[in-house]
Design a protein around this motif. Structure first.
Motif, short mmCIF file in Angstrom:
data_model
loop_
_atom_site.label_atom_id
_atom_site.label_comp_id
_atom_site.label_asym_id
_atom_site.label_seq_id
_atom_site.Cartn_x
_atom_site.Cartn_y
_atom_site.Cartn_z
N LEU A 78 9.48 -82.60 28.65
CA LEU A 78 9.32 -81.68 29.50
C LEU A 78 7.88 -81.27 30.00
CD1 LEU A 78 10.79 -79.37 30.75
CD2 LEU A 78 10.80 -78.03 28.57
N LEU A 79 6.85 -81.13 28.80
CA LEU A 79 5.41 -80.88 29.18
C LEU A 79 5.08 -81.87 30.42
CD1 LEU A 79 2.77 -79.76 28.81
CD2 LEU A 79 2.45 -81.59 26.90
N MET A 80 5.30 -83.12 30.29
CA MET A 80 4.97 -84.23 31.51
C MET A 80 5.49 -83.94 32.75
SD MET A 80 2.47 -86.16 30.22
CE MET A 80 2.10 -84.42 29.41
N SER A 81 6.82 -83.47 32.88
CA SER A 81 7.50 -82.95 34.09
C SER A 81 6.68 -81.86 34.71
CB SER A 81 9.14 -82.67 33.85
OG SER A 81 9.73 -83.77 33.26
N ARG A 82 6.41 -80.85 33.81
CA ARG A 82 5.54 -79.87 34.08
C ARG A 82 4.37 -80.13 34.53
NH1 ARG A 82 7.07 -75.19 29.62
NH2 ARG A 82 9.27 -74.97 30.42
N VAL A 83 3.47 -81.02 33.96
CA VAL A 83 2.19 -81.47 34.53
C VAL A 83 2.13 -82.22 35.66
CG1 VAL A 83 0.48 -82.98 33.72
CG2 VAL A 83 1.32 -81.78 32.06
N THR A 84 3.35 -82.93 35.94
CA THR A 84 3.41 -83.67 37.30
C THR A 84 3.88 -82.92 38.29
OG1 THR A 84 4.38 -85.78 35.82
CG2 THR A 84 4.58 -85.67 38.38
N PHE A 85 4.73 -82.03 38.05
CA PHE A 85 5.03 -81.12 39.26
C PHE A 85 3.68 -80.20 39.42
CE2 PHE A 85 6.77 -76.66 39.95
CZ PHE A 85 7.08 -76.80 41.13
N GLY A 86 2.79 -79.63 38.57
CA GLY A 86 1.95 -78.72 38.66
C GLY A 86 0.76 -79.50 39.50
N ARG A 87 0.42 -80.84 39.34
CA ARG A 87 -0.39 -81.72 39.90
C ARG A 87 0.08 -81.83 41.41
NH1 ARG A 87 -4.47 -84.31 38.06
NH2 ARG A 87 -4.41 -85.94 39.45
N ALA A 88 1.30 -82.04 41.76
CA ALA A 88 1.82 -82.14 43.07
C ALA A 88 1.59 -80.97 43.85
CB ALA A 88 3.20 -82.49 42.96
N LEU A 89 1.80 -79.99 43.29
CA LEU A 89 1.41 -78.37 44.11
C LEU A 89 -0.15 -78.20 44.19
CD1 LEU A 89 3.63 -75.84 41.98
CD2 LEU A 89 4.01 -77.09 44.22
N ARG A 90 -0.77 -78.81 43.10
CA ARG A 90 -2.55 -78.69 43.39
C ARG A 90 -2.57 -79.48 44.27
NH1 ARG A 90 -6.10 -79.33 38.17
NH2 ARG A 90 -5.33 -81.42 38.06
N ARG A 91 -2.15 -80.74 44.59
CA ARG A 91 -2.74 -81.67 45.75
C ARG A 91 -2.35 -81.03 47.19
NH1 ARG A 91 -1.00 -85.80 42.50
NH2 ARG A 91 1.08 -85.77 43.22
N LEU A 92 -1.03 -80.16 47.17
CA LEU A 92 -0.54 -79.61 48.48
C LEU A 92 -1.82 -78.53 48.57
CD1 LEU A 92 3.21 -79.48 47.90
CD2 LEU A 92 1.68 -80.79 49.69
N GLY B 172 0.57 -77.21 34.22
CA GLY B 172 1.83 -77.54 33.59
C GLY B 172 1.96 -76.64 32.38
N LYS B 173 1.16 -75.51 32.18
CA LYS B 173 1.39 -74.66 31.05
C LYS B 173 2.68 -73.53 31.39
CE LYS B 173 -3.44 -74.90 29.59
NZ LYS B 173 -4.44 -74.09 29.28
N ARG B 174 2.94 -73.48 32.62
CA ARG B 174 4.03 -72.46 33.10
C ARG B 174 4.72 -72.94 33.95
NH1 ARG B 174 3.78 -66.16 33.47
NH2 ARG B 174 5.80 -65.72 34.37
N VAL B 175 6.00 -72.92 34.33
CA VAL B 175 6.88 -73.22 35.43
C VAL B 175 7.22 -71.88 36.04
CG1 VAL B 175 9.29 -74.17 36.32
CG2 VAL B 175 8.13 -75.05 34.11
N CYS B 176 6.87 -72.12 37.66
CA CYS B 176 7.04 -70.97 38.37
C CYS B 176 8.64 -70.56 38.57
CB CYS B 176 6.33 -71.40 39.92
SG CYS B 176 7.25 -72.35 40.71
N SER B 177 8.61 -69.62 38.95
CA SER B 177 10.03 -68.99 39.17
C SER B 177 10.59 -69.47 40.72
CB SER B 177 10.18 -67.47 39.58
OG SER B 177 9.47 -67.09 40.52
N GLN B 178 12.01 -69.78 40.83
CA GLN B 178 12.54 -70.14 41.80
C GLN B 178 12.04 -69.40 42.96
OE1 GLN B 178 16.92 -69.48 41.06
NE2 GLN B 178 16.77 -71.57 40.02
#
Length: 291
Positions: free
Chosen positions: A8-22, A51-57
């Motif tokens: 789960l941590l890696m999923s959050r890190v990957t998602f967060g990096r994708a947002l940061r690139r955008l 990746g320390k927190r997931v944003c809300s919908q």
């Protein structure tokens, strides 16, 4: 993620990096720009991107609109977002009462890593320790804990070994450099010391383990550097992360400059160390000498 050990941590890190690139590469926004638009704290955006927190919908939808993400890419990010929100329980969840937040984060990174480079000065790396050795070092390192809590932490270390090396189809690729002093320190008494040296001889033949010893003759190379490890991941979207030891506890390092320095340090330490075969000879000599 392609890595079978993804967490789960890696999923959050990957998602967060994708947002940061955008944010950085596509829209060239600062974190403050985004926080102002979403009417939230800067720290929230920072924690989502690391990746320390997931944003809300609601925030996810707002970010997709703010970054003007095209439909096909939005679908891909939606999959990442769903994975980051999935409520999976890792194996260490049963030990939440004794695992600190920092240690839990480390376990998440380790479980998803493909390679580790670790240097130790005075103790044997955790994934190579016998149960008795782990009991001895944990008892000293966590002296304020009760016997049952120490036992639980030793169990966690044993489970790490099983999941990373022994009961997995894709074991962690381990590169270890240790100072010769780690072989000589009699941790846990003579019998535990002997058993630990036997374990090192056994585990050093594991196809995923490269163990090298820096001899006393090269002491200047080893003595001035504290213990550290660098974890690497097969997913190119996940950057390396390092952990170092200090009097204040474990330090997490992900700054690219720090990581480049640690990689150079590890190469230098590896160059100073004996070959794997020569290292096994030193371990065997120490075992026979102290038997």
């Amino acid at each position: 993620m392609s890595n079978g050990n993804s967490t789960l941590l890696m999923s959050r890190v990957t998602f967060g990096r994708a947002l940061r690139r955008l944010r950085q590469e596509v829209k060239h926004f600062t974190i403050a720009d985004v926080a102002t638009t979403l009417d939230c704290d800067v720290s929230l955006i920072s924690r989502i991107e690391t990746g320390k927190r997931v944003c809300s919908q609601q925030h996810f939808a707002q970010l997709m609109d703010l970054y003007e993400v095209p439909p096909d890419q939005r679908d891909e990010l939606a999959e990442l977002y769903a994975a980051a929100r999935e409520r999976r329980q890792p194996w260490w969840a049963a030990y939440n009462e004794v695992i600190s937040a920092q240690y839990e984060r480390f376990l998440g990174f380790e479980a998803a890593a493909s390679t580790v480079h670790e240097y130790q000065v005075g103790i044997v790396p955790g994934l190579l320790q016998t149960e008795a050795y782990a009991q001895a070092v944990t008892g000293v390192g966590f002296a304020s804990l009760g016997a049952d809590q120490i036992e639980a932490l030793v169990e966690v270390r044993s489970l790490r070994q099983r999941h990373c090396l022994h009961e997995t189809g894709s074991p962690l690729e381990c590169h270890y450099v240790i100072a010769q002093a780690a072989l000589d320190f009699q941790v846990g008494g003579k019998r535990t010391h002997q058993e630990q040296l036997e374990r090192l001889l056994e585990i050093s033949t594991h196809p995923s383990v490269d163990l090298r010893v820096i001899p006393y003759e090269k002491g200047e190379q080893a003595a001035q550097i504290s213990a550290f490890m660098v974890l690497q991941f097969s997913d190119e979207d996940v950057p390396d992360v390092a952990f170092g030891e200090s009097v204040a506890g474990s330090l997490t390092m992900d700054d690219p400059r720090d990581l480049r320095r640690l990689h150079r340090l590890f190469r230098s330490l590896t160059d100073a160390a004996l070959s794997p075969d020569e290292s096994r000879d030193v371990i065997a000599h120490t075992r026979n000498r102290d038997s």
